[in-house]
Motif scaffolding. Structure first.
Motif, short mmCIF file in Angstrom:
data_model
loop_
_atom_site.label_atom_id
_atom_site.label_comp_id
_atom_site.label_asym_id
_atom_site.label_seq_id
_atom_site.Cartn_x
_atom_site.Cartn_y
_atom_site.Cartn_z
N ILE B 177 30.69 -84.21 113.52
CA ILE B 177 30.26 -84.29 112.12
C ILE B 177 31.47 -84.33 111.19
O ILE B 177 31.51 -85.11 110.22
N ASN B 178 32.50 -83.55 111.51
CA ASN B 178 33.69 -83.58 110.67
C ASN B 178 34.42 -84.93 110.78
O ASN B 178 34.94 -85.43 109.79
N ASP B 179 34.41 -85.51 111.99
CA ASP B 179 34.99 -86.85 112.15
C ASP B 179 34.22 -87.88 111.33
O ASP B 179 34.82 -88.74 110.68
N ILE B 180 32.89 -87.80 111.41
CA ILE B 180 32.05 -88.73 110.65
C ILE B 180 32.40 -88.65 109.17
O ILE B 180 32.56 -89.67 108.49
N ARG B 181 32.54 -87.44 108.68
CA ARG B 181 32.85 -87.27 107.25
C ARG B 181 34.21 -87.84 106.92
O ARG B 181 34.39 -88.51 105.89
N ALA B 182 35.19 -87.58 107.78
CA ALA B 182 36.55 -88.02 107.49
C ALA B 182 36.66 -89.54 107.54
O ALA B 182 37.28 -90.16 106.67
#
Lengths: 303, 233
Positions: B177-182
């Motif tokens: 999820i953090n990768d998706i956001r970044a």
């Protein structure tokens, strides 16, 4: 003609009746499985397909006029089915009993319409030249069996349509949408699927296939305004026995019922054969209650 | 980016004048005990549940009157509680179902699942031909998130993604999820019971109680423990 030949002949007849039942039942099973809609006007789609073939063969001539008539019957029944879906079924969504009643009304309107236009006496479609004749067996223990081309053609037609529908469901994009909506309507909607559009396409496809059945039927019996009525009961039996949403189940059930009633006719009259058929289906539901009755009552509870 | 909502379930009102606001690219978490109306709120935003009053706005446009499939096509990706995997469709077919949301957004994009979904969840590529129903809970969760990404959302709505999933997979999902956001700059609306997980992802939080928002603020500089008492049963 030996005893084995009589049985073989009836088996052949049973399979050809099963072919028409299969085509008639496919659409019923699809629209009930997907939308919980019981379309009482489904039988009239056979009738419409039959009359469309009759009209086409009246105005178009040539050896392949009947193939063209098949296309006209399919497209015409599709369009009519789509109209019924948009005008009646859609606005009664989630109210299965009301839909039952409303589509019954549609069925009466179509029957009376046909009676006014074509009259109550049947109209015949003359089978094209290349379907006249039969394969007669003269040797061996099946000597005396007669296989008319028309019935062979109907069996082949049903097989082609069955494979076509199965491939459509298993391989095409719309088939995938159909399966997804069948499994989880809400999630399909939440992934951007216009589920009402999928309903419409499936409903129209089902009525189109019924139109083909009517067209095939017109080859072996005159088309009358009530021809749908006599077949729809058997089509419902096929759906009950075959279960929902399974093309394989429907196929087996159609064969079972077609063969059973043809087989019973060897020993007894047509009406007694019907009695036995109904008794068999009643017994079947007792042992395999996962048929239509369980589904239908659950569908009503959900609304 | 997102504003809204108010909803009722049958006769009883479940949500009362909730004002929720999400900026584009922002991650917001919605916390609360079972039964306070979080899932109803999410379903109302997606359009699976009608709003009795109030409205939902997305991208400066009111979407309250639109059916769910059109809202999804505007860019709302939804991962429901229970994950909503089609059990008899293969993993690949489940992913391709997300392409339905691209209807009316150019034809070329509509035919294949973008590679970055498989890069994010490599396990899905290996399981392409297996039926969705045989996957484990964690695999299904990855599939559900991957499938939501196929719809090219501007806002990703996640309803309890850690529910019933083993801790090692929870870590992976948090990372994803953090990768998706970044990488994709997608806004996230996360409903969670698992406080540490929510805090690791969200910029801001809302706490709901009995259909109302009772606390909100930034997660940075705020100790997660200070809202924990609002969540305890």
């Amino acid at each position: 003609m030996g005893e084995s030949a009589v049985i073989a002949g009836q088996v052949f007849n049973g399979i050809s009746v099963a072919s028409i039942l299969l085509l008639a039942a496919l659409g019923l099973a699809l629209s009930f499985g997907l939308m919980d809609v019981i379309n009482m006007a489904h039988g009239e789609m056979l009738m419409v397909g039959g009359y469309l073939s009759y009209l086409t063969c009246k105005f178009v001539h040539g050896p392949f006029a009947f193939l063209f008539a098949l296309v006209v019957a399919f497209v015409g029944a599709c369009v009519l089915g789509a109209l019924v879906e948009v005008s009646v079924v859609r606005s009664l969504y989630g109210r299965p009993l009301d839909t039952l009643l409303a589509t019954w009304g549609v069925s009466l309107i179509l029957q009376q319409g046909a009676r006014s236009i074509f009259g109550a006496i049947g109209d015949e479609v003359t089978a094209p030249q290349w379907l006249n004749g039969s394969i007669a067996l003269h040797h061996g223990f099946l000597s005396g069996v007669n296989l008319p081309y028309v019935r062979i053609f109907i069996i082949l037609l049903a097989a082609v349509v069955l494979v076509g529908v199965a491939v459509f469901i298993a391989r095409s994009r719309w088939g995938m949408l159909l399966r997804a909506v069948h499994q989880d309507r809400e999630m399909a909607e939440a992934l951007g699927v216009n589920t009402r559009m999928v309903d419409l396409v499936v409903f129209a496809l089902g009525t189109g296939v019924a139109g083909l059945a009517g067209s095939a039927l017109a080859l072996i019996a005159p088309v009358t305004p009530t021809v749908g009525q006599s077949y729809i009961v058997y089509a419902f039996l096929v759906v009950i026995v075959g279960g929902l949403g399974s093309v394989l189940g429907i196929t087996l059930a159609a064969l079972l019922i077609g063969l059973f009633s043809a087989g019973a006719q060897i020993f007894t009259s047509v009406s007694l054969a019907d009695v036995f058929l109904l008794l068999m289906v009643v017994a079947f539901i007792q042992f395999r209650p996962k048929g239509i009755i369980v589904r239908r009552s659950r569908a009503i509870e959900e609304t | 980016m997102l504003e809204g909502v108010c909803a009722a379930y049958g006769e009883s009102q479940v949500l009362y004048d909730i004002h929720l606001h999400i900026e584009s690219g922002e991650a917001v978490t919605l916390l609360g005990r079972n039964g306070v109306g979080k899932t109803t709120l999410l379903r109302t935003i997606v359009g699976l549940h009608p709003a009795s009053r109030g409205k939902v706005c997305f991208d400066n446009e009111e979407i309250s009157k639109l059916p769910a499939y059109e809202r999804v096509r505007k860019g709302i990706g939804y991962v429901p509680q229970g994950r909503g995997i089609f059990p008899h469709l293969t993993v690949e077919e489940n992913l391709r179902m997300g392409l339905a949301a691209l209807g009316g957004r150019g034809k070329s994009a509509r035919h294949s699942v973008p590679d970055h979904v498989y890069e994010l969840f490599p396990a899905l590529r290996q399981m392409r031909r297996r039926k969705g129903g045989v996957l484990s809970g964690g695999e299904q969760q990855q599939l559900a998130i991957g499938r939501a990404l196929v719809t090219r959302p501007k806002l990703l709505i996640l309803d309890e993604p850690t529910e019933g999933i083993q801790p090692s997979i929870v870590q992976q999902i948090e990372q994803a999820i953090n990768d998706i956001r970044a990488e994709l700059r997608i806004a996230v609306l996360l409903v969670e019971q698992y406080l540490d997980f929510a805090w690791a992802i969200a910029d801001r939080f809302y706490v709901m109680r009995a259909g109302r928002v009772v606390d909100q603020g930034k997660t940075k500089g705020r100790d997660a423990e200070t809202v924990a008492h609002l969540l305890k049963v």
